[in-house]
Design a protein around this motif. Sequence first.
Motif, PDB file in Angstrom:
ATOM      1  N   ASN A  47       0.815  -1.206   0.036  1.00 32.50           N
ATOM      2  CA  ASN A  47       0.010  -0.139   0.131  1.00 32.50           C
ATOM      3  C   ASN A  47       0.771   1.221   0.005  1.00 32.50           C
ATOM      4  N   LYS A 114       5.239  -4.704  21.900  1.00 32.24           N
ATOM      5  CA  LYS A 114       4.649  -4.685  23.307  1.00 32.24           C
ATOM      6  C   LYS A 114       5.073  -6.397  23.738  1.00 32.24           C
ATOM      7  N   LEU A 116       3.850  -9.381  26.328  1.00 28.23           N
ATOM      8  CA  LEU A 116       2.714  -9.860  27.103  1.00 28.23           C
ATOM      9  C   LEU A 116       3.045  -9.909  28.561  1.00 28.23           C
ATOM     10  N   GLY A 150      -4.874  -9.100  17.426  1.00 30.15           N
ATOM     11  CA  GLY A 150      -5.858  -9.277  16.344  1.00 30.15           C
ATOM     12  C   GLY A 150      -5.719  -8.047  15.251  1.00 30.15           C
ATOM     13  N   TYR A 281      -1.017   4.847  11.566  1.00 36.29           N
ATOM     14  CA  TYR A 281       0.427   4.419  11.657  1.00 36.29           C
ATOM     15  C   TYR A 281       0.733   3.462  10.504  1.00 36.29           C
TER      16      TYR A 281
HETATM   17  P1  NAP Z   1      -2.427  -2.777  16.889  1.00 35.32           P
HETATM   18  O1  NAP Z   1      -3.043  -2.406  15.798  1.00 35.32           O
HETATM   19  O2  NAP Z   1      -2.113  -1.993  18.100  1.00 35.32           O
HETATM   20  O3  NAP Z   1      -2.902  -4.225  17.397  1.00 35.32           O
HETATM   21  C1  NAP Z   1      -2.414  -4.839  18.444  1.00 35.32           C
HETATM   22  C2  NAP Z   1      -3.246  -6.166  18.797  1.00 35.32           C
HETATM   23  O4  NAP Z   1      -2.804  -6.692  19.870  1.00 35.32           O
HETATM   24  C3  NAP Z   1      -4.879  -5.648  19.126  1.00 35.32           C
HETATM   25  O5  NAP Z   1      -5.710  -6.593  18.610  1.00 35.32           O
HETATM   26  C4  NAP Z   1      -4.926  -5.802  20.576  1.00 35.32           C
HETATM   27  O6  NAP Z   1      -6.223  -6.236  21.012  1.00 35.32           O
HETATM   28  C5  NAP Z   1      -3.944  -7.127  20.757  1.00 35.32           C
HETATM   29  N1  NAP Z   1      -3.195  -6.924  22.335  1.00 35.32           N
HETATM   30  C6  NAP Z   1      -2.703  -5.540  22.793  1.00 35.32           C
HETATM   31  N2  NAP Z   1      -2.394  -6.023  23.997  1.00 35.32           N
HETATM   32  C7  NAP Z   1      -2.327  -7.328  24.336  1.00 35.32           C
HETATM   33  C8  NAP Z   1      -2.318  -8.126  25.370  1.00 35.32           C
HETATM   34  N3  NAP Z   1      -1.578  -7.742  26.593  1.00 35.32           N
HETATM   35  N4  NAP Z   1      -2.598  -9.434  25.267  1.00 35.32           N
HETATM   36  C9  NAP Z   1      -3.440  -9.838  24.193  1.00 35.32           C
HETATM   37  N5  NAP Z   1      -3.690  -9.172  22.933  1.00 35.32           N
HETATM   38  C10 NAP Z   1      -3.099  -7.727  23.225  1.00 35.32           C
HETATM   39  O7  NAP Z   1      -0.833  -3.026  16.619  1.00 35.32           O
HETATM   40  P2  NAP Z   1      -0.084  -3.672  15.150  1.00 35.32           P
HETATM   41  O8  NAP Z   1      -0.866  -4.875  14.424  1.00 35.32           O
HETATM   42  O9  NAP Z   1       1.265  -3.948  15.686  1.00 35.32           O
HETATM   43  O10 NAP Z   1      -0.072  -2.438  14.255  1.00 35.32           O
HETATM   44  C11 NAP Z   1       0.246  -1.107  14.667  1.00 35.32           C
HETATM   45  C12 NAP Z   1       0.026  -0.083  13.642  1.00 35.32           C
HETATM   46  O11 NAP Z   1       0.736  -0.510  12.237  1.00 35.32           O
HETATM   47  C13 NAP Z   1      -1.430  -0.068  13.203  1.00 35.32           C
HETATM   48  O12 NAP Z   1      -1.987   1.339  13.227  1.00 35.32           O
HETATM   49  C14 NAP Z   1      -1.574  -0.880  12.183  1.00 35.32           C
HETATM   50  O13 NAP Z   1      -2.591  -0.524  11.249  1.00 35.32           O
HETATM   51  C15 NAP Z   1      -0.121  -0.470  11.367  1.00 35.32           C
HETATM   52  N6  NAP Z   1       0.237  -1.292  10.237  1.00 35.32           N
HETATM   53  C16 NAP Z   1      -0.540  -1.343   9.248  1.00 35.32           C
HETATM   54  C17 NAP Z   1      -0.225  -2.619   8.394  1.00 35.32           C
HETATM   55  C18 NAP Z   1      -0.528  -2.545   6.992  1.00 35.32           C
HETATM   56  O14 NAP Z   1      -1.214  -1.405   6.515  1.00 35.32           O
HETATM   57  N7  NAP Z   1      -0.430  -3.496   6.150  1.00 35.32           N
HETATM   58  C19 NAP Z   1       0.789  -3.748   8.587  1.00 35.32           C
HETATM   59  C20 NAP Z   1       1.200  -3.622   9.872  1.00 35.32           C
HETATM   60  C21 NAP Z   1       1.026  -2.627  11.008  1.00 35.32           C
HETATM   61  P3  NAP Z   1      -7.468  -5.436  20.837  1.00 35.32           P
HETATM   62  O15 NAP Z   1      -7.903  -5.248  19.671  1.00 35.32           O
HETATM   63  O16 NAP Z   1      -8.319  -6.031  21.801  1.00 35.32           O
HETATM   64  O17 NAP Z   1      -7.005  -4.111  21.530  1.00 35.32           O
END
Ligand code: NAP
Length: 304
Positions: A47, A114, A116, A150, A281
Amino acid sequence: MEKVIIIGAGPSGLSAGIFLSRDKIPTLIIEKFSPGGNMLLTEIIENYPGFPDGISGFTLADNMRKQYLRFGGEIKTGEVEKIELNGNEKIVKMKNGEILKTDVLIIASGSSRKKLSVKGEEELVGKGVSYCAICDGAFFKNKEVAVVGGGDSALEESIYLTRFANSVYLIHRREKLRAKKYLQEEAKNNKKIKFILPYIVKEIKGKEKVEGLVLENTLNHEIIDLKVDGIFISAGQKPNTDFINGIVKTDNNGFIIVNEKMETNIPGIFACGDVIKKSLYQIITAASEGMIAAFFAEKYLENL
Ligand code: NAP
């Protein structure tokens, strides 16, 4: 005395560096590891505009690095311990004892995975516990692995891991996933991915290596055991701001607060990319924030 120091060589830091060095402003980027930041953890980026067939994270990072160096920018490998102020001067203290001084500081230090914080996690890092599927996925050929989270990263990593693993268990604490719809569809259509919802990891079991997980259902609190050889933790990001020494304002989660010019509360200190508090992000937003920070950093220098 440097004109501009940028902390971090991810897409925002490199993009700020390209803008400034192309305008012939001496610029030094300090990077802890290899230039690229979290782009290096992404196999294929689909993207980012301009690449109709997608581009590997490594290649995009390397192209940005080369583009920055072409305009005479410098990169120093090292870790910043803390920043200090002396009037308008910004002082950057490195972990190796080196001290650098600059008129303008751009903080583009990104974010890290992060933890766990469950039993077994710390002890089994590198022995089946991983925070990077691209780095470690190939060690799990024909094995059973779990991915926790997720979000977009968890879904992308689950899909990637199906190349190696027999089964990928996606463990998420809610029934609803946070990831983009197209990633959810792709994961649901992949027979190797099995969703375990809504569960959290209570413990990672194993002595010399990961042997299994203890999971708890977040609705009815049922406890189950899951036999796996590896676990990839993809539970979100925390900002890399250990060195800011309370100087720049952050939100409660440590993300730096900036205005639309990427200015922090301190004149001459800017921040951009995944280290700032914002609503999206992405590599493209990080790159564009780097350009904005650089543009207003130049304006700040002109008025010094
Ligand atoms: P994220 O979007 O913040 O997702 C973190 C996930 O981990 C969430 O589903 C959250 O659950 C879960 N979580 C958080 N703390 C937890 C815990 N202690 N125990 C169990 N589960 C936990 O993080 P990310 O996937 O690393 O992405 C970071 C940013 O980068 C986002 O804005 C994302 O859109 C972007 N990104 C984009 C792309 C792409 O466009 N292809 C690819 C990678 C990343 P909950 O849902 O319940 O809060």
